[in-house]
Design an enzyme around this catalytic site. Structure first.
Site, short mmCIF file in Angstrom:
data_model
loop_
_atom_site.label_atom_id
_atom_site.label_comp_id
_atom_site.label_asym_id
_atom_site.label_seq_id
_atom_site.Cartn_x
_atom_site.Cartn_y
_atom_site.Cartn_z
N LYS A 179 -0.93 -5.02 3.93
CA LYS A 179 -1.60 -5.70 4.89
C LYS A 179 -1.27 -6.53 6.18
O LYS A 179 -0.26 -7.35 6.08
CB LYS A 179 -2.30 -6.70 4.13
CG LYS A 179 -3.90 -7.40 5.11
CD LYS A 179 -4.86 -6.29 5.39
CE LYS A 179 -5.43 -5.32 4.62
NZ LYS A 179 -5.94 -4.28 5.17
N ASP A 212 0.87 -1.30 -0.21
CA ASP A 212 -0.14 -0.02 0.05
C ASP A 212 0.83 1.22 -0.02
O ASP A 212 0.45 2.32 -0.25
CB ASP A 212 -0.83 0.06 1.13
CG ASP A 212 -1.98 -1.01 0.96
OD1 ASP A 212 -1.60 -2.36 1.33
OD2 ASP A 212 -3.20 -0.86 0.39
O1 MRU Z 1 -7.30 -3.08 3.08
P1 MRU Z 1 -7.15 -3.53 1.53
O2 MRU Z 1 -8.05 -4.55 1.16
O3 MRU Z 1 -7.37 -2.15 0.84
O4 MRU Z 1 -5.66 -3.79 1.76
C1 MRU Z 1 -5.24 -4.37 0.35
C2 MRU Z 1 -3.88 -4.77 0.45
O5 MRU Z 1 -3.10 -4.60 1.45
C3 MRU Z 1 -3.24 -5.11 -0.72
O6 MRU Z 1 -2.07 -6.20 -0.55
C4 MRU Z 1 -2.34 -3.81 -1.29
O7 MRU Z 1 -3.17 -2.73 -1.77
C5 MRU Z 1 -1.61 -4.00 -2.51
S1 MRU Z 1 -2.75 -4.17 -4.01
C6 MRU Z 1 -2.04 -4.20 -5.47
#
Ligand code: MRU
Length: 364
Positions: A254, A243
């Site tokens: 995550k 992210d």
């Molecule tokens: O909370 P989320 O579902 O938005 O988290 C998503 C993630 O952690 C993904 O691994 C990250 O955004 C990379 S997506 C290509």
């Protein structure tokens, strides 16, 4: 990617060129629901309540939110206010700020009357760019899978992934999954360990749905299984998304990603992170200290969401009334635990030098 034979992106413009359509991911894997986003409030709710999620898709959706609002009120005040409203939705994924900054920088110098057209054009362009970036990430990551496959003498390459960094998290292809889809297209045998990814279960709900839909051999595992599988030689490679990645190569992703990286390090399993360049935050030096970590509602932990025996979709409570919950949604994996970063321009070390080598124009 295709859903029941029909090609889809995760976000697109309807034929009228104004209505923004997206998949409400809260209902997957049980229902495939497409919804219209017609106001910046719709867009803010869709991001905050995770109808759409995943760093690149959050950015693309915010860009459309700006475009929708320009069709309603293209004034300077409305532009700045929309930036604030959308930026406040989720704090961790930097793609959100990247997309909003990009849109504002384009729109501010224009006369208000010219903004709506330009905003929709750029939002569509951001989506197209994301698709191409993710395709390139896939081709670059494919080389890593090919090297491992060559050593496995016909046995499948076992890849572990966390959360959903698949096509649902981007506009198409995904980041961590793009090399997997490319490997499959090339006839390389892969097998994916899918971490369920509590509390929201993006692995269980979304990544397995992608794997089933696209015929990727996989097994869903509980979050705590990864270390054990690595100790027993059952994981050849970890690929996750991110992210926000710092200029020095620390990787925010995550919650639980850090523990997978520790286990991979202890077992000499290569740990790669796939990311598009808009996920790099060139302003952050120390990821652990500086990246804001989203704290989400405790109800994501106290309740499990899914299909009931009677076929209805809903929640069951798993912790007692009165229990308290802590729910940090992301963690930071220090660069020393990352084998490499898979970007659209190639694979590099998780370091300032590595990233600067691929993106010299940003690394001043
Ligand atoms: O909370 P989320 O579902 O938005 O988290 C998503 C993630 O952690 C993904 O691994 C990250 O955004 C990379 S997506 C290509």
């Amino acid at each position: 990617m295709k859903v029941n034979g029909t090609p889809y992106r995760t976000i697109w413009l309807d034929d009228d060129g104004r209505t923004v359509k997206t998949i409400d991911q809260r209902w997957l894997p049980h229902e495939f629901r497409v919804v219209d986003l017609t106001s910046r409030e719709d867009v803010a709710i869709a991001i905050k309540d995770m109808w759409v999620r995943g760093a690149p898709l959050i950015g693309a959706t915010a860009a459309f939110g700006m475009a929708i609002q320009m069709g309603i009120d293209p004034s300077d005040a409305s532009l700045h206010e929309t930036w604030d409203i959308l930026h406040d939705t989720r704090p961790t994924a930097i793609n959100l700020k990247w997309a909003l900054d990009d849109m504002r920088a384009l729109l501010m110098p224009l006369a208000p009357a010219d903004r709506v057209e330009a905003a929709y054009r750029r939002a569509v362009e951001i989506c197209d760019e994301d698709v191409e970036i993710c395709r390139q990430i896939g081709l670059n990551g494919l080389k890593i899978i090919e090297e491992i496959a060559a050593k496995k003498c016909g046995k499948p390459v076992n890849i572990l992934t966390h959360c959903n960094a698949g096509w649902l998290a981007t506009v198409d292809w995904g980041t961590a999954t793009s090399p997997i889809y490319h490997a499959l297209e090339k006839g390389i045998e892969v097998h994916v360990w899918v971490d369920e990814t509590r509390p929201r279960n993006q692995g269980a709900h979304l990544t397995t749905w992608e794997m089933v839909s696209h015929g990727v051999p996989h097994k869903l595992i509980v979050d705590n299984a990864g270390g054990h599988l690595m100790q027993h030689g059952e994981v050849d490679l970890v690929i996750v998304g991110t992210d926000r990645t710092t200029a020095h190569g620390d990787v925010c992703n995550k919650i639980g990603t850090y523990l997978k990286a520790l286990a991979a390090h202890d077992n000499n399993v290569p740990f790669y992170v796939a990311l598009p360049s808009p996920t790099i935050d060139w302003t952050v030096k120390d990821g652990v200290k500086e990246i804001p970590i989203e704290e989400r509602d405790g109800e994501e932990i106290s309740h499990l969401w899914g299909k009931q025996e009677d076929g209805s979709i809903g929640q069951v409570q798993v912790s007692p009334d009165g229990a308290e919950h802590g729910n940090p949604a992301f963690d930071v994996t220090p660069s020393r635990l990352v084998t490499g970063l898979i970007t659209e321009r190639g694979v590099c070390d998780a370091s300032r030098e590595g990233l600067a080598g691929l993106f010299p124009e940003f690394a001043k």
